[in-house]
Design a protein around this motif. Structure first.
Motif, PDB file in Angstrom:
ATOM      1  N   HIS A   1       5.959   7.637  11.441  1.00 55.63           N
ATOM      2  CA  HIS A   1       4.564   8.429  11.438  1.00 55.63           C
ATOM      3  C   HIS A   1       3.616   7.409  12.509  1.00 55.63           C
ATOM      4  N   PHE A   2       3.054   8.086  13.347  1.00 54.43           N
ATOM      5  CA  PHE A   2       2.014   7.372  14.584  1.00 54.43           C
ATOM      6  C   PHE A   2       3.000   6.014  14.974  1.00 54.43           C
ATOM      7  N   PRO A   3       3.963   6.058  15.675  1.00 54.72           N
ATOM      8  CA  PRO A   3       4.643   4.832  16.251  1.00 54.72           C
ATOM      9  C   PRO A   3       3.516   4.264  17.273  1.00 54.72           C
ATOM     10  N   ASN A   4       4.141   2.930  17.483  1.00 50.72           N
ATOM     11  CA  ASN A   4       3.448   1.991  18.635  1.00 50.72           C
ATOM     12  C   ASN A   4       1.960   1.692  18.181  1.00 50.72           C
ATOM     13  N   LEU A   5       1.683   1.477  16.897  1.00 45.87           N
ATOM     14  CA  LEU A   5       0.498   0.929  16.531  1.00 45.87           C
ATOM     15  C   LEU A   5       0.694   0.074  15.591  1.00 45.87           C
ATOM     16  N   ILE A   6      -0.229  -1.175  15.857  1.00 45.08           N
ATOM     17  CA  ILE A   6      -0.356  -2.419  14.808  1.00 45.08           C
ATOM     18  C   ILE A   6      -1.393  -2.437  14.205  1.00 45.08           C
ATOM     19  N   GLU A   7      -1.452  -2.770  12.740  1.00 43.02           N
ATOM     20  CA  GLU A   7      -2.657  -2.634  12.069  1.00 43.02           C
ATOM     21  C   GLU A   7      -2.979  -4.197  11.309  1.00 43.02           C
ATOM     22  N   PHE A   8      -3.979  -4.638  11.787  1.00 43.52           N
ATOM     23  CA  PHE A   8      -4.440  -5.887  10.562  1.00 43.52           C
ATOM     24  C   PHE A   8      -5.064  -5.026   9.493  1.00 43.52           C
ATOM     25  N   ASP A   9      -4.564  -5.460   8.451  1.00 46.25           N
ATOM     26  CA  ASP A   9      -5.127  -4.976   7.214  1.00 46.25           C
ATOM     27  C   ASP A   9      -6.550  -4.975   7.140  1.00 46.25           C
ATOM     28  N   LEU A  10      -7.211  -4.051   6.688  1.00 49.96           N
ATOM     29  CA  LEU A  10      -8.568  -3.755   6.269  1.00 49.96           C
ATOM     30  C   LEU A  10      -8.897  -4.564   5.039  1.00 49.96           C
ATOM     31  N   ASN A  11      -9.422  -5.565   5.079  1.00 48.70           N
ATOM     32  CA  ASN A  11      -9.664  -6.669   3.765  1.00 48.70           C
ATOM     33  C   ASN A  11     -10.813  -7.462   4.141  1.00 48.70           C
ATOM     34  N   ARG A  12     -10.679  -8.617   3.422  1.00 49.05           N
ATOM     35  CA  ARG A  12     -12.063  -9.600   3.497  1.00 49.05           C
ATOM     36  C   ARG A  12     -11.564 -10.395   4.775  1.00 49.05           C
ATOM     37  N   ILE A  13     -12.446 -10.868   5.456  1.00 50.87           N
ATOM     38  CA  ILE A  13     -12.348 -11.433   6.805  1.00 50.87           C
ATOM     39  C   ILE A  13     -11.973 -13.042   6.605  1.00 50.87           C
ATOM     40  N   THR A  14     -10.729 -13.448   7.082  1.00 45.66           N
ATOM     41  CA  THR A  14     -10.349 -14.678   6.937  1.00 45.66           C
ATOM     42  C   THR A  14     -10.144 -15.429   8.602  1.00 45.66           C
ATOM     43  N   PRO A  15      -9.955 -16.758   8.499  1.00 43.04           N
ATOM     44  CA  PRO A  15      -9.813 -17.556   9.718  1.00 43.04           C
ATOM     45  C   PRO A  15      -8.468 -16.882  10.333  1.00 43.04           C
ATOM     46  N   GLN A  16      -7.448 -16.797   9.329  1.00 45.57           N
ATOM     47  CA  GLN A  16      -5.999 -16.340   9.858  1.00 45.57           C
ATOM     48  C   GLN A  16      -5.958 -15.014  10.380  1.00 45.57           C
ATOM     49  N   THR A  17      -6.823 -14.039  10.023  1.00 44.18           N
ATOM     50  CA  THR A  17      -6.836 -12.654  10.677  1.00 44.18           C
ATOM     51  C   THR A  17      -7.392 -13.038  12.058  1.00 44.18           C
ATOM     52  N   LEU A  18      -8.431 -13.687  12.339  1.00 44.35           N
ATOM     53  CA  LEU A  18      -8.966 -13.948  13.586  1.00 44.35           C
ATOM     54  C   LEU A  18      -8.006 -14.646  14.580  1.00 44.35           C
ATOM     55  N   ARG A  19      -7.545 -15.626  13.977  1.00 42.29           N
ATOM     56  CA  ARG A  19      -6.462 -16.304  14.773  1.00 42.29           C
ATOM     57  C   ARG A  19      -5.206 -15.304  15.372  1.00 42.29           C
ATOM     58  N   ALA A  20      -4.742 -14.694  14.280  1.00 41.51           N
ATOM     59  CA  ALA A  20      -3.520 -13.497  14.696  1.00 41.51           C
ATOM     60  C   ALA A  20      -4.136 -12.619  15.702  1.00 41.51           C
ATOM     61  N   ILE A  21      -5.351 -12.147  15.676  1.00 39.84           N
ATOM     62  CA  ILE A  21      -5.848 -11.248  16.559  1.00 39.84           C
ATOM     63  C   ILE A  21      -5.950 -11.825  17.781  1.00 39.84           C
ATOM     64  N   SER A  22      -6.367 -13.061  17.970  1.00 37.65           N
ATOM     65  CA  SER A  22      -6.476 -13.972  19.227  1.00 37.65           C
ATOM     66  C   SER A  22      -5.259 -13.695  19.892  1.00 37.65           C
ATOM     67  N   HIS A  23      -4.153 -13.698  19.269  1.00 34.96           N
ATOM     68  CA  HIS A  23      -2.493 -13.735  19.998  1.00 34.96           C
ATOM     69  C   HIS A  23      -2.349 -12.348  20.767  1.00 34.96           C
ATOM     70  N   VAL A  24      -2.958 -11.413  20.205  1.00 37.45           N
ATOM     71  CA  VAL A  24      -2.649 -10.142  20.824  1.00 37.45           C
ATOM     72  C   VAL A  24      -2.427  -9.932  22.287  1.00 37.45           C
ATOM     73  N   CYS A  25      -1.385  -9.378  22.791  1.00 36.27           N
ATOM     74  CA  CYS A  25      -1.219  -9.279  24.247  1.00 36.27           C
ATOM     75  C   CYS A  25      -0.484  -8.013  24.633  1.00 36.27           C
ATOM     76  N   SER A  26      -0.687  -7.886  25.984  1.00 37.04           N
ATOM     77  CA  SER A  26      -0.104  -6.444  26.191  1.00 37.04           C
ATOM     78  C   SER A  26       1.563  -6.438  25.956  1.00 37.04           C
ATOM     79  N   THR A  27       1.821  -5.184  25.543  1.00 40.53           N
ATOM     80  CA  THR A  27       3.447  -5.177  25.218  1.00 40.53           C
ATOM     81  C   THR A  27       4.082  -4.137  26.160  1.00 40.53           C
ATOM     82  N   SER A  28       3.109  -3.572  27.117  1.00 44.89           N
ATOM     83  CA  SER A  28       3.417  -2.287  27.897  1.00 44.89           C
ATOM     84  C   SER A  28       3.915  -3.008  29.294  1.00 44.89           C
ATOM     85  N   ASP A  29       4.684  -2.356  30.119  1.00 45.92           N
ATOM     86  CA  ASP A  29       4.938  -2.606  31.259  1.00 45.92           C
ATOM     87  C   ASP A  29       5.432  -1.351  31.967  1.00 45.92           C
TER      88      ASP A  29
END
Length: 273
Positions: free
Chosen positions: A85-113
């Protein structure tokens, strides 16, 4: 979304959107420890969200590791399973905000070419549906102020199921969830000024907290080359024949048409909520 600005700039639309998302999430965490936030990344090779959990991905650190591997040159495998269901989406879970979440989002890069762009799914409508369901699953029956903020350059073709989209918008209205569109590189700033108030992709906070949330500014690509500049660059290339120039013009016109149509869709979505 990963379209670069001129060569003398290291910034891309994706990098600017990512910084805006991280800043908005960080601002939420500073305002109150009770604020919760999630983030959904569109057009990813991997599929991992609450409707389609990927084996081996158990937290945001694993997602950050996936993007770091892609950034180092790992070949992207595009999930094409019809049962997902709904492929090619990545979700960072809806929850309390943590430094780990911000750090993980900072690594997001393009996966399309060029090799996978035609088969990559996970458009903005799919992302909106997953975000809306995540909000419902997390907050149904609870007192939260809900908000979804969509950052997009609107340059990808979108598959729209009108009845499904309307059902989602009706559900968001029942939850009293506002949808805000932040246009990246949109030309028609006047039309979007009323709806692009801005924040991050799936933010919310409790109703008993301060309701006066500052909104980040809309991102625009003023440094991006204009159509006239692009045309002049083509004309300066003496070895480009008329057929190639016509193909380039048709491709440019097609992209512009897709973007205009998506902008109209996004304005309708924002005004409905």
């Amino acid at each position: 979304m990963n379209s670069p600005y001129p060569k003398d700039s290291e910034s891309t639309r994706l990098s600017q959107a990512k910084r805006a998302v991280i800043n908005a999430i960080a601002d939420q965490s500073w305002r109150s420890k009770t604020h919760e936030c999630g983030c959904i990344v569109l057009k990813t090779g991997l599929t991992h969200h609450h409707m389609a959990v990927m084996d081996g991905i158990d937290d945001e650190n694993a997602l950050g590791y996936y993007f770091r591997k892609v950034a180092r040159g790992k070949k992207v495998h595009v999930d094409l399973d019809d049962e997902v269901h709904f492929p090619n989406l990545i979700e960072f879970d809806l929850n309390r905000i943590t430094p780990q979440t911000l750090r993980a989002i900072s690594h997001v890069c393009s996966t399309s070419d060029e090799s996978n762009a035609d088969v990559m799914q996970g458009d903005l409508c799919d992302g909106l549906i997953v975000a809306a369901d995540a909000l419902y699953q997390r907050t149904n029956g609870k007192k939260f102020k809900r908000k979804i903020v969509l950052f997009t350059d609107a340059e990808h073709k979108v598959s729209v199921d009108g009845s499904q989209l309307q059902a989602v918008l009706d559900g968001l209205n029942k939850m009293e969830c506002e949808v805000i569109v932040v246009g990246i590189g949109f030309d028609d700033e006047k039309d979007f000024s009323s709806i692009a108030k801005s924040s991050d992709d799936a933010g919310m906070k409790q109703e008993d907290e301060d309701n006066d949330l500052d909104q980040p500014d809309k991102i625009t690509s003023n440094d991006a080359p204009t159509a006239e500049e692009s045309d002049s660059n083509i004309k300066e290339e003496g070895d480009v024949d008329n057929e190639d120039m016509e193909d380039l013009k048709m491709e440019s016109d097609s992209r512009a048409r897709v973007k205009r149509e998506n902008q109209m869709l996004l304005m309708s979505i924002a005004k409905e909520t």
